[in-house]
Enzyme design. Structure first.
Site, PDB file in Angstrom:
ATOM      1  CG  ASP A 123      -2.244   0.518   1.080  1.00 31.63           C
ATOM      2  OD1 ASP A 123      -2.809   1.057   2.036  1.00 31.63           O
ATOM      3  OD2 ASP A 123      -2.765   0.395  -0.027  1.00 31.63           O
ATOM      4  CE1 TYR A 125       5.908   3.754   3.984  1.00 32.99           C
ATOM      5  CE2 TYR A 125       6.811   4.831   2.040  1.00 32.99           C
ATOM      6  CZ  TYR A 125       6.919   3.889   3.051  1.00 32.99           C
ATOM      7  OH  TYR A 125       8.036   3.106   3.128  1.00 32.99           O
ATOM      8  CG  PHE A 136       9.397  -0.852   0.717  1.00 35.29           C
ATOM      9  CD1 PHE A 136       9.061  -1.194   2.019  1.00 35.29           C
ATOM     10  CD2 PHE A 136       9.151  -1.765  -0.299  1.00 35.29           C
ATOM     11  CE1 PHE A 136       8.498  -2.431   2.305  1.00 35.29           C
ATOM     12  CE2 PHE A 136       8.591  -3.008  -0.024  1.00 35.29           C
ATOM     13  CZ  PHE A 136       8.256  -3.343   1.288  1.00 35.29           C
ATOM     14  CG  HIS A 249       6.471  -6.716   5.548  1.00 30.50           C
ATOM     15  ND1 HIS A 249       6.918  -5.566   6.168  1.00 30.50           N
ATOM     16  CD2 HIS A 249       5.722  -6.309   4.499  1.00 30.50           C
ATOM     17  CE1 HIS A 249       6.450  -4.517   5.524  1.00 30.50           C
ATOM     18  NE2 HIS A 249       5.725  -4.934   4.502  1.00 30.50           N
TER      19      HIS A 249
END
Length: 416
Positions: A123, A125, A136, A249
């Site tokens: 997703d 930010y 990221f 993750h």
């Protein structure tokens, strides 16, 4: 007479063969040049019905032509057009991040024919001035969240010369310009509401992006899949052609239960070793490129995977990148509030970071109530927001999806 006929026949035969030879030669010489004909974005857009052209204006204007050429059919899928109709209202009401012009920035930083590594995120930010279209990555002056700091920790293990960007920043565009496609499963999100644009149609589109890369980049691509959903997205990729690197993750909350901690997975050095075998000296990625003060990883080589764009110091970037949307963001009356899960995460991280200091605090002189409370509050970043891990929405999504799969399997066994 016979000799004359022979001469005439011979001449006409030669005349007849000449065009035939030219045609064959022309066929083989013309084929390569026709295959290199660039995709005509304007001509394709002109053929669309007016309603579709209006819905796909963002794609026509901002999706790199190299990607539009291979994704044009996916854009005309009914599910994608329905998504675009929904997003039109979301952007109109200022309910979407990143800014519209950045939704497809991944395509412009990493043209299709340059892709050598794919890093999958979940997703974008969901805070102001953070997401800018690369998974990221955060735009300055936002500090790198904990998941990204763990990514940097893994790199430091792989390459001792690596140093993260200065001032705790986390802009990853130099990687993208060197062939690293940083793609999120969903490309937009509502402010302050993680996963709010999930199941609206983005998943089908970004899955198509992954499939096309796997099908058409046949020289080989490295897929980095961190977390269960990311691993599910690349499950059918041909492992004989491509390299699949899977792990937990990078979120701090994923580490306690992980068989191998993220910092120890060695994905970045494995990727470069494999890329060198596939592409030669020009294959590996200069992971050091995100900090201009770092020594390039491939000093002795032909500057492997060099960006076509000049590197700029991170400190020079904020105004240049964000200026277009600065007024809009500054006019927002307040920062979106955090949801309960993120609030709990923030508290957990604050406790974890202060655990090493607990003994010292007990021996310290008793402070006033207000001062003590102030010390225990998490440090705020430049936007007045708590420095929390915005990627925890992705981790939560990992857990929810995994639980749903397990529940489905249990129901299936019960029916037998």
């Amino acid at each position: 007479m016979s000799a004359k006929r022979k001469a005439t026949d011979s001449a006409s035969s030669a005349a007849g063969k000449k065009p035939k030879a030219a045609t064959i030669t022309g066929f083989f010489s013309a084929a390569p040049s026709s295959s290199k004909t660039p995709f005509d974005k304007a001509a394709w857009a002109a053929k669309l019905p007016p309603q579709q052209r209006e819905l796909l204006k963002l794609e026509i204007d901002t999706l790199d032509a190299s990607w539009l050429a291979v994704l044009k059919d996916a854009l005309l899928d009914p599910s994608f057009l329905k998504l675009k109709a929904y997003l039109k209202e979301e952007f109109k009401a200022n309910r979407a991040y990143p800014p519209a012009n950045d939704v497809y920035s991944w395509s412009r930083h990493t043209p299709f024919d340059k892709v050598k590594v794919v890093i999958l995120g979940q997703d974008p930010y969901h805070g102001p001035k953070q997401a800018h279209g690369l998974s990221f990555s955060v735009r300055p002056p936002t500090v790198a969240p904990p998941s990204l700091r763990n990514i940097f920790g893994c790199l430091e293990n792989d390459y001792p010369s690596f140093r993260p960007p200065e001032n705790r920043l986390g802009l990853l565009t130099p990687w993208a310009e060197r062939g690293v496609l940083m793609l999120n499963t969903c490309l937009t999100v509502q402010p302050g509401k993680p996963n709010s644009h999930a199941n609206k149609g983005w998943e089908q589109f970004t899955q198509k992006v992954i499939e096309i890369v796997a099908q058409k980049r046949m020289k080989g691509v490295v897929f980095m899949a961190w977390g269960k959903p990311a691993q599910g997205r690349i499950a059918k990729i041909n492992k004989d052609t491509h390299l699949i690197l899977s792990s937990c993750h990078p979120s701090p909350l994923a580490q306690p239960t992980a068989a191998v901690k993220f910092k120890d997975v060695k994905h970045f050095i494995q990727a470069n070793q494999w890329l060198e075998k596939k592409y030669g000296e020009d294959g590996p990625i200069d992971w050091n490129s995100i900090n201009p003060k770092n020594t390039p990883l491939f000093k002795s080589k032909a500057q492997a995977s060099t960006s076509t764009k000049p590197a700029a110091p991170a400190d020079d970037i904020p105004d240049e990148i964000a200026e277009k949307f600065e007024d809009k963001i500054n006019n927002e009356k307040e920062v979106p509030s955090l949801d309960d899960d993120e609030e709990a995460l923030r508290e957990a991280e604050a406790l974890e970071e202060s655990s090493a200091k607990k003994g010292a605090k007990k021996e310290a002189p008793k402070a006033k109530g207000k001062e003590k409370a102030k010390k225990e509050e998490p440090i705020e970043n430049e936007y007045g927001e708590d420095d929390i891990d915005w990627d925890e929405a992705a981790l939560k999504s990992d857990q929810v999806e995994e639980e749903a799969i397990q529940a489905k399997k249990t129901r299936g066994r019960g029916k037998k």
